[in-house]
Design an enzyme around this catalytic site. Structure first.
Site, mmCIF file in Angstrom:
data_model
loop_
_atom_site.group_PDB
_atom_site.id
_atom_site.type_symbol
_atom_site.label_atom_id
_atom_site.label_comp_id
_atom_site.label_asym_id
_atom_site.label_seq_id
_atom_site.Cartn_x
_atom_site.Cartn_y
_atom_site.Cartn_z
ATOM 1 N N ASP A 97 0.792 -1.232 0.000
ATOM 2 C CA ASP A 97 0.000 0.000 0.000
ATOM 3 C C ASP A 97 0.827 1.286 0.000
ATOM 4 O O ASP A 97 0.420 2.302 -0.531
ATOM 5 C CB ASP A 97 -0.941 0.017 1.225
ATOM 6 C CG ASP A 97 -0.195 -0.215 2.535
ATOM 7 O OD1 ASP A 97 1.034 -0.363 2.506
ATOM 8 O OD2 ASP A 97 -0.846 -0.256 3.597
ATOM 9 N N HIS A 98 2.029 1.232 0.574
ATOM 10 C CA HIS A 98 2.781 2.478 0.762
ATOM 11 C C HIS A 98 3.547 2.939 -0.470
ATOM 12 O O HIS A 98 3.930 4.094 -0.563
ATOM 13 C CB HIS A 98 3.782 2.318 1.914
ATOM 14 C CG HIS A 98 3.175 2.468 3.275
ATOM 15 N ND1 HIS A 98 2.212 1.612 3.746
ATOM 16 C CD2 HIS A 98 3.390 3.367 4.262
ATOM 17 C CE1 HIS A 98 1.872 1.987 4.980
ATOM 18 N NE2 HIS A 98 2.569 3.053 5.309
ATOM 19 N N ASP A 162 3.413 -1.101 11.657
ATOM 20 C CA ASP A 162 2.941 0.216 11.250
ATOM 21 C C ASP A 162 2.278 0.831 12.474
ATOM 22 O O ASP A 162 1.547 0.144 13.191
ATOM 23 C CB ASP A 162 1.932 0.095 10.110
ATOM 24 C CG ASP A 162 1.630 1.464 9.522
ATOM 25 O OD1 ASP A 162 2.228 1.799 8.480
ATOM 26 O OD2 ASP A 162 0.830 2.202 10.126
ATOM 27 N N ARG A 450 -1.612 12.456 10.184
ATOM 28 C CA ARG A 450 -0.382 13.173 10.558
ATOM 29 C C ARG A 450 -0.261 14.454 9.750
ATOM 30 O O ARG A 450 -0.694 14.515 8.597
ATOM 31 C CB ARG A 450 0.844 12.305 10.316
ATOM 32 C CG ARG A 450 0.795 11.065 11.141
ATOM 33 C CD ARG A 450 2.165 10.532 11.520
ATOM 34 N NE ARG A 450 1.952 9.637 12.637
ATOM 35 C CZ ARG A 450 2.318 8.354 12.657
ATOM 36 N NH1 ARG A 450 2.981 7.844 11.647
ATOM 37 N NH2 ARG A 450 2.058 7.612 13.711
ATOM 38 N N SER A 645 5.961 7.352 13.271
ATOM 39 C CA SER A 645 5.953 6.067 12.589
ATOM 40 C C SER A 645 6.624 4.942 13.392
ATOM 41 O O SER A 645 7.405 5.176 14.303
ATOM 42 C CB SER A 645 6.677 6.247 11.265
ATOM 43 O OG SER A 645 7.156 5.036 10.778
ATOM 44 N N ARG A 647 8.601 2.921 11.746
ATOM 45 C CA ARG A 647 9.711 2.500 10.870
ATOM 46 C C ARG A 647 11.001 2.290 11.667
ATOM 47 O O ARG A 647 11.534 3.197 12.292
ATOM 48 C CB ARG A 647 9.914 3.502 9.724
ATOM 49 C CG ARG A 647 10.293 4.891 10.133
ATOM 50 C CD ARG A 647 10.206 5.865 8.965
ATOM 51 N NE ARG A 647 8.821 6.189 8.668
ATOM 52 C CZ ARG A 647 8.382 7.392 8.295
ATOM 53 N NH1 ARG A 647 9.205 8.385 8.112
ATOM 54 N NH2 ARG A 647 7.104 7.605 8.069
HETATM 55 C C1 MIC Z 1 3.197 6.427 8.613
HETATM 56 O O1 MIC Z 1 1.998 6.677 8.662
HETATM 57 O O2 MIC Z 1 4.080 7.197 9.030
HETATM 58 C C2 MIC Z 1 3.636 5.107 8.046
HETATM 59 C C3 MIC Z 1 4.315 5.359 6.781
HETATM 60 O O3 MIC Z 1 2.511 4.302 7.798
HETATM 61 C C4 MIC Z 1 4.548 4.454 9.073
HETATM 62 C C5 MIC Z 1 5.203 3.227 8.638
HETATM 63 C C6 MIC Z 1 6.383 3.442 7.754
HETATM 64 O O4 MIC Z 1 7.143 4.382 7.952
HETATM 65 O O5 MIC Z 1 6.566 2.609 6.895
HETATM 66 C C7 MIC Z 1 3.907 4.173 10.412
HETATM 67 O O6 MIC Z 1 3.007 4.878 10.784
HETATM 68 O O7 MIC Z 1 4.366 3.287 11.153
HETATM 69 FE FE1 SF4 Z 2 -0.622 4.656 5.082
HETATM 70 FE FE2 SF4 Z 2 0.479 5.401 7.408
HETATM 71 FE FE3 SF4 Z 2 -0.970 7.107 5.938
HETATM 72 FE FE4 SF4 Z 2 -2.136 5.119 7.132
HETATM 73 S S1 SF4 Z 2 -1.080 6.813 8.123
HETATM 74 S S2 SF4 Z 2 -2.525 5.788 5.045
HETATM 75 S S3 SF4 Z 2 -0.642 3.488 6.972
HETATM 76 S S4 SF4 Z 2 0.976 6.184 5.393
#
Ligand code: MIC
Ligand code: SF4
Length: 758
Positions: A97-98, A162, A450, A645, A647
């Site tokens: 998805d990302h 995630d 976010r 995140s 990550r």
């Molecule tokens: C996000 O919303 O920041 C992400 C991208 O979904 C991350 C995961 C990632 O960095 O791959 C998260 O929230 O954990």
């Molecule tokens: Fe994707 Fe993270 Fe955004 Fe949710 S918050 S849509 S998991 S990047």
């Protein structure tokens, strides 16, 4: 056993089978009634007799499932592969998805992603097939929406790589966001280790009405608790107001609990959850849950006197709650929608909106889309079109197919909106935006979760505000943040004043969901012979080398790579957007290390002074130089270091580049665990003022490491350039087992040893 497209009912029956007895034993042991979260946790304890002191004890838990998204799964599975097992020991899935970039429209963007990311998707698909992991192809949807539709069940427990994994709390699951190394523990058959959480109760009364949406509940909670107020806690929602919210609305609230740092959030099993399960073809889950329903909620005594059982109780009256919008830059800065115009003028933020975005894992359910579409339909019927570009990302293929069938996509089309692929897209910087460039101050409104700088389009000059999907659509029609849909009117081409109607949503599709095109790939029963290919010359994937064990020496005289000023989120430490393509290549992604961090000595982001040659360079270059010179280093953060995140790149990159210690005034939970997992010491200043004493040319020593004791202070010393020293205490929260991770060089090194022995 190969993973299926939903949680097998037998697994759920197993969980429910032991629930009554475990709950009774837990009540007896603690000598009091239990909250719902406690029941779920107790039912998943590896050993039921473990100490469970809130906010203190580390416990071993046995989650029922693991979910991984493509951007984090790469590193998680690269680590898992080195453990030497034949199969994942716990049901697990990978969701693509990302990595899909929003450029043109759903179809074009998906095709471009499939082509452009072929190497990574092939890797993920083959590694999943090899180890019996379920694989969801690109286009099938955002991890959390797919988990909600297919896998989540009340009273279950899962972890996901995630931070928004808690979305499944909307169905009454304890769903915790973790770094990849935690997922590796569980997939290799070891327990998930986490601190027994504190409990925050949110008592909801009244009912959502008018323009107020479930999003406003969590925006309110974030305003009250702030971005670190949930750290180390589970947030449990209850009360009559909770029952009035749909399952997907509950999901929205739990999802964004990540923004307050909560371990997870959840709602008790209720008729709304049962309705959602039925409509997603899981009647059998409902039958099973109904049979143990008394254990899928808090005990009556808790509900009658919550203050006696929760560490903190928040009261929210949904009747009085007003539509909110938060931002910019931090998810706890909320105000009523009608107050943003004045504030924007006072702050000098552009009132004109440059883009409006609906979707993300937080807000892309059928109900969300119907509410937003009802505004679009009424606007189109009255000759209005958006004054701002509006883009919609459906959460899953099932939601997309259903809203298409039900004519909702057509409603958006009529006001000029674009529908994007079922993916994260602009929520994570996967947005090829060309209308503005760096330095152009501009305002965007989203229904995401976010709003950190640069997150959506990579531009520091973009100010992002977060609100409900229906409010995003209303603001897109107005083209300005100085608009209150409740009272203001819009003028159509015929010069008529139009007042928008109150949004109307449908909780669930009357005709049931249309599953659309299935994106699930089942792993073969015996994948042992499948070869997982990682080309040595690949710039996107790289096999991992184990980190060296601790050499038994104290850390003496380490330079400060970075002292970050203000927020240092995971987006500041390891940015996403264009860097997502290197998530499977530790060396290459280390090229982004701390690029977003603001240097406290200069106020400039992303660069500092190389203490080996005195030159000013980007942080990743300095880190590389230290690494190649065998020089260890430290990083310094302020409050809530690593917010955001899950990550683990934000911990693995420093580790790879030879970081020894990260000091901060406080840490976000996942970030702290990720550092520990990779063998980097995470120390908080015993006296927060120590942060101010650290200068650019200082060196830092961390002493007495051979005597590291669980959860104790560590002697540290700042040596100034003139040789004077300042001693201070660093506080570490390592459990006995985590000290072993540190000594072994990483938690994974320890797992490899254990697997080799067994
Ligand atoms: C996000 O919303 O920041 C992400 C991208 O979904 C991350 C995961 C990632 O960095 O791959 C998260 O929230 O954990
Ligand atoms: Fe994707 Fe993270 Fe955004 Fe949710 S918050 S849509 S998991 S990047």
């Amino acid at each position: 056993m190969a993973e299926t497209a939903r949680t097998p009912i037998e697994l759920i029956q197993g969980v429910y089978g032991r629930l009554p007895e475990r709950v009774a034993a837990g009540r007896e042991r603690l000598g009091r009634p239990l909250t719902f979260a406690e029941k779920v946790l107790i039912n998943h304890l590896d050993r039921p007799d473990q100490a469970t002191e809130r906010g203190k004890s580390y416990v071993d838990l046995r989650p029922d499932r693991v979910a991984m998204q493509d951007a984090t799964a790469q590193m998680a599975l690269l680590q898992f592969m080195t453990a030497g097992l034949d199969e994942a020991e716990v049901p697990a899935t990978v969701h693509c998805d990302h990595l899909i970039q929003a450029r043109v429209d759903a179809k074009t963007d998906l095709m471009a992603a499939v082509e452009g990311n072929a190497e990574v998707y092939d890797f993920l698909e083959s590694v999943s097939a090899r180890y019996g992991i379920g694989f969801w192809k690109p286009g099938s949807g955002i991890i959390h929406q797919v988990v909600l539709e297919q896998y989540a069940f009340p009273g279950g427990m899962m972890i996901g790589t995630d931070s928004h994994t808690p979305n499944a709390g909307g169905l009454g699951m304890v769903a915790i966001g973790v770094g990849g190394a935690d997922a590796v523990d569980v997939m290799t058959g070891f327990p998930f280790n986490v601190r027994w959480p504190k409990l925050i109760g949110v008592h909801l009364t009244g009912e959502l009405n008018g323009w107020t949406a479930s999003k406003d509940v969590i925006l309110k909670v974030a305003e009250i608790l702030t971005v670190k107020g949930g750290t180390g806690a589970i947030v449990e929602y209850f009360g009559p107001g909770a029952e009035s919210i749909s399952a997907t609305g509950k999901g929205t609230i739990c999802n964004m609990g990540a923004e307050i740092g909560a371990t997870t959030s959840l709602f008790a099993y209720d008729p709304a959850i049962a309705r959602y399960l039925k409509s997603t073809a899981r009647e059998d889950y409902v039958d099973a849950a109904d049979a143990v329903a008394a254990h899928l909620r808090a005990d009556d005594e808790v509900l009658a006197d919550p203050g006696a059982y929760f560490d903190q109780v928040i009261e929210i009256d949904l009747d009085a709650l007003r539509p909110l919008i938060n931002g910019p830059h931090t998810p706890d800065r909320a105000r009523p929608v009608d107050a943003l115009g004045d504030e924007a003028r006072a702050e000098g933020w552009p009132e004109k909106i440059s883009y409006a975005l609906v979707g993300s894992c937080t807000n892309s359910s059928y109900e969300d889309i119907t509410r937003a579409a009802s505004i679009a339909r009424h606007a189109a019927d009255n000759g209005l079109r958006t004054k701002t570009d509006l883009m919609i990302t459906p959460g899953s293929e099932q939601v997309r197919a259903t809203i298409e069938r039900d004519g909702l996509l057509a409603d958006f089309d009529r006001i000029g909106a674009t529908v994007l692929a079922n993916a994260c897209g602009p929520c994570i910087g996967q947005w090829a935006r060309s209308d503005v460039s760096e330095g152009d101050a501009n305002t965007i409104v989203t229904s995401y979760n976010r709003n950190f700088p640069k997150r959506n389009d990579g531009l520091a000059s973009t100010l992002a505000f977060v609100t409900s999907p229906e409010t995003v659509v209303a603001l897109a029609l107005a083209g300005t943040v100085d608009f209150d849909p409740v009272t203001d009117t819009l003028t159509n081409d015929a010069g008529e004043e139009i007042k928008l109607v109150v949004p109307v949503g449908e909780e669930l599709p009357a005709q049931g969901f249309d599953p659309g095109e299935s994106g699930f790939v089942e792993a073969p029963d015996d994948g042992g012979a499948i070869e997982v290919v990682v080309r040595p010359e690949s710039d996107r994937l790289q096999l991992l080398q184990p980190f060296a064990p601790w050499d038994g020496q104290d850390y003496e005289g380490l330079p400060v790579l970075v002292k970050a000023q203000g927020k240092c989120t995971t987006d500041h430490i390891s940015a996403a957007g264009p860097w997502l393509k290197y998530r499977g290549h530790l060396e290459n992604i280390s090229g982004n290390l701390f690029l977003g961090a603001v240097n406290a000595f200069t106020g400039v982001a992303g660069e500092g002074k190389d203490q080996l040659d005195g030159q000013v360079k980007p942080f990743p270059e300095i880190a590389k130089h230290y690494h190649e010179s065998g020089q260890g280093w430290v990083a310094i953060g302020d409050e809530n270091y690593g917010e955001g995140s899950s990550r683990e790149h934000a911990a693995m990159e420093p580790r790879f580049r030879n970081a020894k210690v990260v000091f901060a005034r406080s840490f976000a939970r996942i970030a702290e665990t990720n550092l520990k997992k990779q063998g980097v010491l995470a120390l908080t200043f015993a006296d927060p003022a120590t942060y101010d004493q650290i200068g650019e040319d200082d060196h830092i020593s961390v002493l007495g490491l051979a005597d590291l004791k669980p959860e104790s202070t560590v002697r540290c010393r700042i040596t100034k350039p003139d040789g004077t020293t300042v001693d201070f205490d660093g506080v570490q929260t390592l459990s006995p087992e985590q000290i072993d991770w540190f000594r072994a060089g990483s938690a994974l090194n320890l797992i490899r040893q254990k697997v080799a022995q067994s």
